[in-house]
Motif scaffolding. Structure first.
Motif, PDB file in Angstrom:
ATOM      1  N   THR A  25      27.085  46.606  49.117  1.00  0.00           N
ATOM      2  CA  THR A  25      27.597  47.980  49.165  1.00  0.00           C
ATOM      3  C   THR A  25      28.655  48.135  50.240  1.00  0.00           C
TER       4      THR A  25
ATOM      5  N   SER B 229      34.223  45.012  48.966  1.00  0.00           N
ATOM      6  CA  SER B 229      34.704  44.979  47.588  1.00  0.00           C
ATOM      7  C   SER B 229      35.272  43.594  47.290  1.00  0.00           C
TER       8      SER B 229
ATOM      9  N   ASP C 250      36.932  42.800  44.604  1.00  0.00           N
ATOM     10  CA  ASP C 250      38.287  42.985  44.086  1.00  0.00           C
ATOM     11  C   ASP C 250      39.301  43.105  45.219  1.00  0.00           C
TER      12      ASP C 250
ATOM     13  N   HIS D 201      37.070  41.158  55.883  1.00  0.00           N
ATOM     14  CA  HIS D 201      36.354  42.212  55.158  1.00  0.00           C
ATOM     15  C   HIS D 201      34.948  42.410  55.709  1.00  0.00           C
TER      16      HIS D 201
END
Length: 367
Positions: free
Chosen positions: A5, A8, A10, A116
């Protein structure tokens, strides 16, 4: 497939495409300047703040800080082994659950996952990111900076590709390349070979002596890898050259092999031997990774650790005694090869591991 969660996949693939499509072969300063700017832009867009380009003779290193007291260094590199033009025949692609393209596994995928994972943190204080420009060619220009920031931070997470099966790299051999130059004397191979000093024959003696330095039972390998000699089929060779790959697990073995190579003596009258090189990356002992690896296992039960033969910049930091965990980058394979690939389904899990490790370090898991 693991679901997160916090990150991402992508978005990670978008950033990975951006980095892969800026080719970055080691020693190509124009390409590395462009690559450093691309890395800095990705870091700034995801983490905020300003990424500083640290100029060097090998190209720019990228340094970013979240401010506050340094606690953990995120370490990687943006140079690759692939020459310009590789992208044209092997473009970035995502299909069949794999991302492919030059540098996806070693180590642009790891950089993206690290950034990220950090972006998922509410607070980035104490975090530093250092992405160097010369890891693939020995880190001569970045070593001092790496060691300085490692000492300052006190813990290092290295985002080289994972070990086979996705394991973390808990130890690394020290490694180096040596060049053995043999000088003889040319002569006509048919009319008066006895007037020459055959550098190729001398090199053959030396290759056997060099190979005998290996002690695989204690992790030492001394491997002649490349040889060249001679100029024509009717000339006694006046020169020969042998390259030797050395891997060791201990500082004692490093000293033994370096001393033995430096002491090589010619067998043929009139021959000369010159040896250049060193074990440039010291061994990264498994003790350096022990606490961090146990923390990683609590965060991701079942993950394995493995000591490996290849070197990385984690060798420098681990040898200093700074807690260092390596292999946190992409799960995949084919480093330095045309079949290089990254497993897309593992990206989120590895990014989340970054988040957890940084929080654990700042919470005092590593002292």
């Amino acid at each position: 497939m693991y679901q997160s969660t916090a990150v991402s996949v992508d978005a990670m693939l978008d950033d990975l495409r951006t980095l892969v499509e800026v080719e970055s072969p080691s020693r190509d300063l124009d390409a590395l300047n462009a690559s450093a700017r691309a890395v800095a832009a990705v870091v700034e867009s995801r983490l905020g703040g300003r990424a500083v380009l640290v100029e060097s003779e090998a190209g720019p290193h990228v340094h970013w800080s979240g401010g506050g007291e340094p606690r953990v260094l995120i370490l990687g590199h943006h140079d690759t082994v692939f020459p310009l033009g590789t992208l044209g025949r092997r473009p970035f692609r995502v299909e069949g659950g794999h991302a492919t393209g030059p540098g996806v596994f070693d180590m642009l995928g790891g950089l993206v996952q690290a950034v990220h994972g950090l972006a998922a943190l509410d607070d980035l204080s104490g975090v530093e990111v250092l992405v160097t420009a010369d890891e693939e060619v020995g880190s001569a220009s970045s070593r001092a900076l790496i060691e300085e920031r490692a000492r300052a931070c006190g813990a290092v997470l290295v985002f080289e590709g994972a070990a086979d099966g996705g394991g973390l790299k808990t130890g690394r051999k020290g490694c180096g390349t040596f060049e053995v130059l043999v000088k003889g004397r040319a002569a006509h191979a048919g009319l008066e070979p006895e007037a020459g000093v055959n550098a190729l024959v001398e090199a053959a003696h030396q290759v056997l002596e060099i190979a005998a330095l290996s002690r695989p039972e204690i992790g030492t390998t001394v491997t002649p890898t490349v040889a060249s000699a001679g100029t024509s089929d009717n000339v006694v060779p006046a020169e020969a050259r042998v390259l030797v790959d050395v891997r060791v697990e201990s500082a004692r073995e490093k000293d033994r092999v370096e001393s033995a190579l430096a002491a090589l003596a010619p067998r043929l009258d009139g021959a000369e031997i010159v040896v250049r090189g060193a074990v440039g990356r010291p061994p990264m002992p498994e003790s350096a990774s022990a606490e961090l690896f146990e923390t990683a296992r609590r965060l991701l039960p079942g993950i394995e650790g493995k000591a490996v033969g290849g070197g990385s910049d984690g060798n420098f930091t681990g040898a200093l005694g700074v807690p260092t965990l390596d292999g946190l980058g992409a799960v995949g394979g084919g480093a330095h090869a045309d079949h290089e690939y990254l497993v897309v389904g593992a990206m989120a899990e590895r990014a989340d591991l970054v988040t957890g490790l940084v929080n654990a370090i700042r919470d005092g898991a590593i002292r």
